[in-house]
Scaffold this motif. Sequence first.
Motif, PDB file in Angstrom:
ATOM      1  N   VAL A  41      64.079  54.150  -6.468  1.00  0.00           N
ATOM      2  CA  VAL A  41      62.863  54.933  -6.238  1.00  0.00           C
ATOM      3  C   VAL A  41      61.784  53.990  -5.710  1.00  0.00           C
ATOM      4  N   PRO A  42      61.543  53.973  -4.409  1.00  0.00           N
ATOM      5  CA  PRO A  42      60.578  53.022  -3.842  1.00  0.00           C
ATOM      6  C   PRO A  42      59.124  53.341  -4.140  1.00  0.00           C
ATOM      7  N   HIS A  43      58.813  54.632  -4.354  1.00  0.00           N
ATOM      8  CA  HIS A  43      57.424  54.987  -4.630  1.00  0.00           C
ATOM      9  C   HIS A  43      57.337  56.354  -5.289  1.00  0.00           C
ATOM     10  N   GLY A  44      56.213  56.577  -5.933  1.00  0.00           N
ATOM     11  CA  GLY A  44      55.874  57.889  -6.455  1.00  0.00           C
ATOM     12  C   GLY A  44      54.651  58.410  -5.716  1.00  0.00           C
ATOM     13  N   LEU A  45      54.310  59.670  -5.944  1.00  0.00           N
ATOM     14  CA  LEU A  45      53.094  60.249  -5.389  1.00  0.00           C
ATOM     15  C   LEU A  45      52.221  60.744  -6.539  1.00  0.00           C
ATOM     16  N   VAL A  46      50.939  60.511  -6.410  1.00  0.00           N
ATOM     17  CA  VAL A  46      49.981  60.979  -7.418  1.00  0.00           C
ATOM     18  C   VAL A  46      49.069  61.995  -6.751  1.00  0.00           C
ATOM     19  N   LYS A  71      54.839  63.952 -14.239  1.00  0.00           N
ATOM     20  CA  LYS A  71      54.152  63.636 -15.480  1.00  0.00           C
ATOM     21  C   LYS A  71      52.647  63.713 -15.286  1.00  0.00           C
ATOM     22  N   ARG A  72      51.994  64.496 -16.136  1.00  0.00           N
ATOM     23  CA  ARG A  72      50.530  64.615 -16.095  1.00  0.00           C
ATOM     24  C   ARG A  72      49.918  63.320 -16.629  1.00  0.00           C
ATOM     25  N   GLU A  73      48.953  62.776 -15.884  1.00  0.00           N
ATOM     26  CA  GLU A  73      48.334  61.513 -16.280  1.00  0.00           C
ATOM     27  C   GLU A  73      46.888  61.678 -16.737  1.00  0.00           C
ATOM     28  N   SER A  74      46.252  62.760 -16.327  1.00  0.00           N
ATOM     29  CA  SER A  74      44.915  63.096 -16.802  1.00  0.00           C
ATOM     30  C   SER A  74      44.706  64.581 -16.560  1.00  0.00           C
ATOM     31  N   LYS A  75      43.525  65.080 -16.859  1.00  0.00           N
ATOM     32  CA  LYS A  75      43.276  66.513 -16.750  1.00  0.00           C
ATOM     33  C   LYS A  75      43.602  67.042 -15.363  1.00  0.00           C
ATOM     34  N   ASN A  76      43.253  66.293 -14.327  1.00  0.00           N
ATOM     35  CA  ASN A  76      43.455  66.757 -12.951  1.00  0.00           C
ATOM     36  C   ASN A  76      44.230  65.737 -12.125  1.00  0.00           C
ATOM     37  N   GLN A 135      61.995  76.813  -8.264  1.00  0.00           N
ATOM     38  CA  GLN A 135      61.683  76.590  -9.677  1.00  0.00           C
ATOM     39  C   GLN A 135      60.287  75.972  -9.759  1.00  0.00           C
ATOM     40  N   ILE A 136      59.411  76.583 -10.550  1.00  0.00           N
ATOM     41  CA  ILE A 136      58.075  76.026 -10.739  1.00  0.00           C
ATOM     42  C   ILE A 136      58.176  74.800 -11.645  1.00  0.00           C
ATOM     43  N   VAL A 137      57.625  73.690 -11.174  1.00  0.00           N
ATOM     44  CA  VAL A 137      57.645  72.440 -11.934  1.00  0.00           C
ATOM     45  C   VAL A 137      56.337  72.230 -12.675  1.00  0.00           C
ATOM     46  N   TYR A 138      55.211  72.539 -11.996  1.00  0.00           N
ATOM     47  CA  TYR A 138      53.909  72.302 -12.618  1.00  0.00           C
ATOM     48  C   TYR A 138      52.858  73.167 -11.930  1.00  0.00           C
ATOM     49  N   THR A 139      51.951  73.743 -12.717  1.00  0.00           N
ATOM     50  CA  THR A 139      50.817  74.486 -12.190  1.00  0.00           C
ATOM     51  C   THR A 139      49.576  73.632 -12.344  1.00  0.00           C
ATOM     52  N   ALA A 140      48.951  73.290 -11.213  1.00  0.00           N
ATOM     53  CA  ALA A 140      47.794  72.394 -11.191  1.00  0.00           C
ATOM     54  C   ALA A 140      46.589  73.170 -10.677  1.00  0.00           C
TER      55      ALA A 140
END
Length: 392
Positions: free
Chosen positions: A72-77, A117-122, A286-291
């Motif tokens: 995994v070379p990178h993630g996205l935030v 993974k959620r890292e803060s409120k937003n 498939q819903i993964v996360y609602t932001a």
Amino acid sequence: MATKHKLLTDISLKGLEIAPSQIRGAVRIVPLLRREVRGDLRLVRRGYNEDITIVSLEGKTAEAGMKYYSYVPHGLVISWSEDGNPIATFGGQMLKPDGKRLDCGCASVRLMHRMAKRESKNQLRFLPLHLAMEGFLSLFFSGPDIAWSEYSKYALSHGLGSRSEMSFSGHYIAGLEDALRVFEIHPRQVGVLVFVAETLASAFVVPTPEDYRALHTSLLEDFYGELIYEYSLMFDTPFPMDLSVNESKINSLADLRSAIAKMRFDWASFQGFMAEGLLQRQLRSQIVYTAGPFVLQRFITNLLPKEENHIGEAIVRENGELEYLKTYRLSAAQTRRVYLLSQLDLYNWNLDATAKALGNTREEFVLRLETSGFGYLMNQQVRDAARKKAKK
């Protein structure tokens, strides 16, 4: 049309425009431009330098100790606002450390928790494409729910067990690095459709032009299927596709503007047609996360064994506009494997019923499973009987 609480049923380019493509060797890159940039959703790349990443999966699989292994070379935030106001430009935000690094001597390993993974409120971190691939690998993972006598003890106890798929880094796609280096980036560009030898290799969309410029070369760190890799080696030029203006009908600047606008429209329509294997397909999502007003989903196109098939992930806002998209084209072998599993699941893992539905004898279907790498699911007597029948 996708909304906040609805599953994505198809890929729509609502809010985006298709610009004329640029060609380098066999690589054709089609820019995607955003009509209105709001700035209430932003993306930033988080680089990793480890040789392998191990991700602990959430839900039922986590309880069983299931993990995802890959490079995994990178993630996205992603960061978003709830009220639609633009958010701070990345670089002025605090980003948390991600996971734990281990040095194992011959290799470095990163341990992470969850694909998203959620890292803060937003703020949410996710692993691009790996989110989609993990969903693909987990399809029909549990195996038979009924203890059919034809299945091995392993299949009845562990389902599919450990599944794996092979892919190629973008660095190995001949001509892609050079194309990304020399192609022009438009002022409103937020994405691309990437074709190799006129075959759709990937679609990539982000929220803002600033995000795209920062992530433009990240396409090299994505992974691609075997077909795309082979096509990049086999072909060194795409098919000729030229559009021109009929000079005999140009009598003024207004005529010229009108002719060029029509040419661009026709070109965009044709390039959209080239990607109809993705854009005109029904999806299983498939819903993964609602932001807030945005929904992160992963998907697979409805499986057509003799057509192109894609997996991917997307972020869609409430009005259906696509804010983020990243796709991966499945190889014929990958499609065949998941199609056979889907048919088994549809017929409750009954070998005879599934074989009949596919127009096979029981033995022929067992051999198809063997060829696809799923022979271990069946007991030895069933496998031996199929081989014996085939030799007659």
